[in-house]
Design a protein around this motif. Sequence first.
Motif, PDB file in Angstrom:
ATOM      1  N   LEU A 164       0.831  -1.206   0.000  1.00 57.76           N
ATOM      2  CA  LEU A 164       0.000   0.000   0.000  1.00 57.76           C
ATOM      3  C   LEU A 164       0.866   1.256   0.000  1.00 57.76           C
ATOM      4  O   LEU A 164       0.506   2.271  -0.613  1.00 57.76           O
ATOM      5  CB  LEU A 164      -0.928  -0.002   1.221  1.00 57.76           C
ATOM      6  N   GLY A 165       2.012   1.210   0.677  1.00 60.11           N
ATOM      7  CA  GLY A 165       2.922   2.347   0.680  1.00 60.11           C
ATOM      8  C   GLY A 165       3.449   2.634  -0.710  1.00 60.11           C
ATOM      9  O   GLY A 165       3.553   3.797  -1.123  1.00 60.11           O
ATOM     10  N   ARG A 166       3.785   1.571  -1.455  1.00 53.04           N
ATOM     11  CA  ARG A 166       4.250   1.748  -2.824  1.00 53.04           C
ATOM     12  C   ARG A 166       3.146   2.311  -3.709  1.00 53.04           C
ATOM     13  O   ARG A 166       3.387   3.190  -4.553  1.00 53.04           O
ATOM     14  CB  ARG A 166       4.765   0.415  -3.368  1.00 53.04           C
ATOM     15  N   ALA A 167       1.927   1.805  -3.529  1.00 50.72           N
ATOM     16  CA  ALA A 167       0.796   2.321  -4.304  1.00 50.72           C
ATOM     17  C   ALA A 167       0.563   3.802  -4.000  1.00 50.72           C
ATOM     18  O   ALA A 167       0.212   4.584  -4.893  1.00 50.72           O
ATOM     19  CB  ALA A 167      -0.461   1.505  -3.993  1.00 50.72           C
ATOM     20  N   ALA A 168       0.767   4.190  -2.736  1.00 51.20           N
ATOM     21  CA  ALA A 168       0.588   5.589  -2.354  1.00 51.20           C
ATOM     22  C   ALA A 168       1.603   6.483  -3.063  1.00 51.20           C
ATOM     23  O   ALA A 168       1.259   7.568  -3.558  1.00 51.20           O
ATOM     24  CB  ALA A 168       0.720   5.738  -0.837  1.00 51.20           C
ATOM     25  N   CYS A 169       2.858   6.040  -3.141  1.00 52.65           N
ATOM     26  CA  CYS A 169       3.897   6.832  -3.810  1.00 52.65           C
ATOM     27  C   CYS A 169       3.613   6.966  -5.305  1.00 52.65           C
ATOM     28  O   CYS A 169       3.768   8.050  -5.890  1.00 52.65           O
ATOM     29  CB  CYS A 169       5.264   6.204  -3.588  1.00 52.65           C
ATOM     30  N   LEU A 170       3.191   5.882  -5.929  1.00 52.61           N
ATOM     31  CA  LEU A 170       2.834   5.936  -7.346  1.00 52.61           C
ATOM     32  C   LEU A 170       1.609   6.821  -7.572  1.00 52.61           C
ATOM     33  O   LEU A 170       1.510   7.541  -8.572  1.00 52.61           O
ATOM     34  CB  LEU A 170       2.565   4.526  -7.870  1.00 52.61           C
ATOM     35  N   GLY A 171       0.674   6.775  -6.632  1.00 47.92           N
ATOM     36  CA  GLY A 171      -0.501   7.634  -6.724  1.00 47.92           C
ATOM     37  C   GLY A 171      -0.136   9.100  -6.635  1.00 47.92           C
ATOM     38  O   GLY A 171      -0.721   9.954  -7.321  1.00 47.92           O
ATOM     39  N   ALA A 172       0.856   9.429  -5.802  1.00 49.41           N
ATOM     40  CA  ALA A 172       1.322  10.815  -5.693  1.00 49.41           C
ATOM     41  C   ALA A 172       1.904  11.291  -7.017  1.00 49.41           C
ATOM     42  O   ALA A 172       1.659  12.427  -7.448  1.00 49.41           O
ATOM     43  CB  ALA A 172       2.352  10.939  -4.578  1.00 49.41           C
ATOM     44  N   ALA A 173       2.675  10.426  -7.682  1.00 47.93           N
ATOM     45  CA  ALA A 173       3.247  10.783  -8.983  1.00 47.93           C
ATOM     46  C   ALA A 173       2.139  11.042 -10.001  1.00 47.93           C
ATOM     47  O   ALA A 173       2.216  11.984 -10.803  1.00 47.93           O
ATOM     48  CB  ALA A 173       4.168   9.673  -9.470  1.00 47.93           C
ATOM     49  N   ALA A 174       1.097  10.215  -9.978  1.00 43.88           N
ATOM     50  CA  ALA A 174      -0.028  10.401 -10.891  1.00 43.88           C
ATOM     51  C   ALA A 174      -0.756  11.716 -10.606  1.00 43.88           C
ATOM     52  O   ALA A 174      -1.195  12.409 -11.529  1.00 43.88           O
ATOM     53  CB  ALA A 174      -0.997   9.226 -10.771  1.00 43.88           C
ATOM     54  N   CYS A 175      -0.867  12.080  -9.327  1.00 37.13           N
ATOM     55  CA  CYS A 175      -1.493  13.356  -8.958  1.00 37.13           C
ATOM     56  C   CYS A 175      -0.711  14.529  -9.522  1.00 37.13           C
ATOM     57  O   CYS A 175      -1.289  15.484 -10.064  1.00 37.13           O
ATOM     58  CB  CYS A 175      -1.583  13.482  -7.446  1.00 37.13           C
ATOM     59  N   TYR A 176       0.611  14.486  -9.389  1.00 32.48           N
ATOM     60  CA  TYR A 176       1.440  15.567  -9.915  1.00 32.48           C
ATOM     61  C   TYR A 176       1.308  15.679 -11.432  1.00 32.48           C
ATOM     62  O   TYR A 176       1.257  16.781 -11.992  1.00 32.48           O
ATOM     63  CB  TYR A 176       2.900  15.348  -9.526  1.00 32.48           C
ATOM     64  N   ALA A 177       1.252  14.539 -12.117  1.00 26.62           N
ATOM     65  CA  ALA A 177       1.117  14.552 -13.570  1.00 26.62           C
ATOM     66  C   ALA A 177      -0.223  15.179 -13.981  1.00 26.62           C
ATOM     67  O   ALA A 177      -0.275  16.050 -14.860  1.00 26.62           O
ATOM     68  CB  ALA A 177       1.235  13.131 -14.121  1.00 26.62           C
ATOM     69  N   MET A 178      -1.301  14.742 -13.339  1.00 19.81           N
ATOM     70  CA  MET A 178      -2.612  15.273 -13.696  1.00 19.81           C
ATOM     71  C   MET A 178      -2.747  16.749 -13.337  1.00 19.81           C
ATOM     72  O   MET A 178      -3.320  17.537 -14.097  1.00 19.81           O
ATOM     73  CB  MET A 178      -3.707  14.459 -12.992  1.00 19.81           C
ATOM     74  N   SER A 179      -2.212  17.157 -12.191  1.00 19.72           N
ATOM     75  CA  SER A 179      -2.316  18.562 -11.806  1.00 19.72           C
ATOM     76  C   SER A 179      -1.543  19.460 -12.762  1.00 19.72           C
ATOM     77  O   SER A 179      -1.943  20.607 -13.011  1.00 19.72           O
ATOM     78  CB  SER A 179      -1.826  18.766 -10.365  1.00 19.72           C
ATOM     79  N   SER A 180      -0.441  18.967 -13.334  1.00 18.90           N
ATOM     80  CA  SER A 180       0.297  19.746 -14.329  1.00 18.90           C
ATOM     81  C   SER A 180      -0.559  19.989 -15.568  1.00 18.90           C
ATOM     82  O   SER A 180      -0.580  21.097 -16.123  1.00 18.90           O
ATOM     83  CB  SER A 180       1.589  19.021 -14.725  1.00 18.90           C
ATOM     84  N   ILE A 181      -1.266  18.951 -15.997  1.00 24.54           N
ATOM     85  CA  ILE A 181      -2.137  19.083 -17.167  1.00 24.54           C
ATOM     86  C   ILE A 181      -3.264  20.075 -16.883  1.00 24.54           C
ATOM     87  O   ILE A 181      -3.558  20.967 -17.698  1.00 24.54           O
ATOM     88  CB  ILE A 181      -2.726  17.715 -17.557  1.00 24.54           C
ATOM     89  N   LEU A 182      -3.906  19.944 -15.726  1.00 24.49           N
ATOM     90  CA  LEU A 182      -5.027  20.819 -15.386  1.00 24.49           C
ATOM     91  C   LEU A 182      -4.567  22.265 -15.215  1.00 24.49           C
ATOM     92  O   LEU A 182      -5.293  23.203 -15.583  1.00 24.49           O
ATOM     93  CB  LEU A 182      -5.704  20.328 -14.103  1.00 24.49           C
ATOM     94  N   THR A 183      -3.379  22.464 -14.661  1.00 20.85           N
ATOM     95  CA  THR A 183      -2.856  23.823 -14.503  1.00 20.85           C
ATOM     96  C   THR A 183      -2.695  24.498 -15.858  1.00 20.85           C
ATOM     97  O   THR A 183      -3.003  25.688 -16.027  1.00 20.85           O
ATOM     98  CB  THR A 183      -1.497  23.791 -13.770  1.00 20.85           C
ATOM     99  N   ARG A 184      -2.201  23.752 -16.827  1.00 21.13           N
ATOM    100  CA  ARG A 184      -2.027  24.312 -18.175  1.00 21.13           C
ATOM    101  C   ARG A 184      -3.365  24.628 -18.830  1.00 21.13           C
ATOM    102  O   ARG A 184      -3.479  25.588 -19.596  1.00 21.13           O
ATOM    103  CB  ARG A 184      -1.245  23.306 -19.022  1.00 21.13           C
ATOM    104  N   ARG A 185      -4.392  23.846 -18.541  1.00 21.55           N
ATOM    105  CA  ARG A 185      -5.689  23.997 -19.203  1.00 21.55           C
ATOM    106  C   ARG A 185      -6.568  25.097 -18.590  1.00 21.55           C
ATOM    107  O   ARG A 185      -7.630  25.400 -19.129  1.00 21.55           O
ATOM    108  CB  ARG A 185      -6.447  22.667 -19.172  1.00 21.55           C
TER     109      ARG A 185
END
Length: 308
Positions: A164-185
């Motif tokens: 679950l800890g590993r899934a949490a870290c990967l989830g954080a990376a996905a959040c950063y990726a999506m927030s970058s896209i939304l910030t640009r839009r």
Amino acid sequence: MPKSTAMIMTEPTARHWLMIATLGLVWGSTFMVIELALQGITPVWLTAGRILFAALLLGSLWAARGFRLFLGQPNWGMLVVLGCSNAVLPFLLISWGQQFVTSGFTGVSMAGTGLLVLPLAHFLIPGESMTKRRFLGFSIGFLGVATLIGAQAFDSTGSPLEPLGRAACLGAAACYAMSSILTRRLPAIDPVGLAASLLCIASVLIVPIAWVSEGPPPLPDRETLFWIAILGLLPTAAANYLRVLVIRSVGPTFMSLTSYQVPVWSVLLGALFLGEPLPATLLLALGLILTGVCISQWGALKRLFSIR
């Protein structure tokens, strides 16, 4: 894409390269500071503390500018989603996940942000197509990070909550990726107002989450308060403002180059301040990362240095 969200993509300048180098340095030191702060405070209240401190700093600057925000058609719904994905969710996931995984795995997870941004930007951001050159460059850069961190990234801590800890870290990376896209839009918006409002929204969300999950706020000692203040000032307030400027001007793909710098700075700073050994693969890893950056950004580098 609606006209209100369309923006002219500019070419990266020396100023933008300096910005992402600064972000890499600041975020590269963050994991070390988090570990120090966690010695005196619980993970969720640490997240709440750094966000509240950063919101206070940028909120004061925003107030001095008259609370300017949207410069055209507003989009409050996307702003609220950004407040979650840009700060609350990734901070919570990293602070919680780091308790059960190695710091190396956290570093590899964050490096994966660049690879996640590529397909998202390809479909959602005009002018950010996933070319073969970009994919090759980002893949080589990721290989450099994996080489730097080595097999220890996948060593087991023995914790039953490690998956679950590993899934949490990967989830954080996905959040950063999506927030970058939304910030640009987002439509036309004041960068100070955007950075401040996101942190204010995050503050409103994180405090009740911390209270429910960990009880009333603890009373940290002076040293812990110092580390919380550092986390709030540099990697949260200042870095979020720089991140907004980079994404809004040159796009999320260029911004994601910071994800390959972070592990390098983390290793170098660990050796400098904590006496940690430098890995034998450091030079090879740096070579791969720099090669990946050059390949993925070759056109921008040619224009920057006027290469014929």
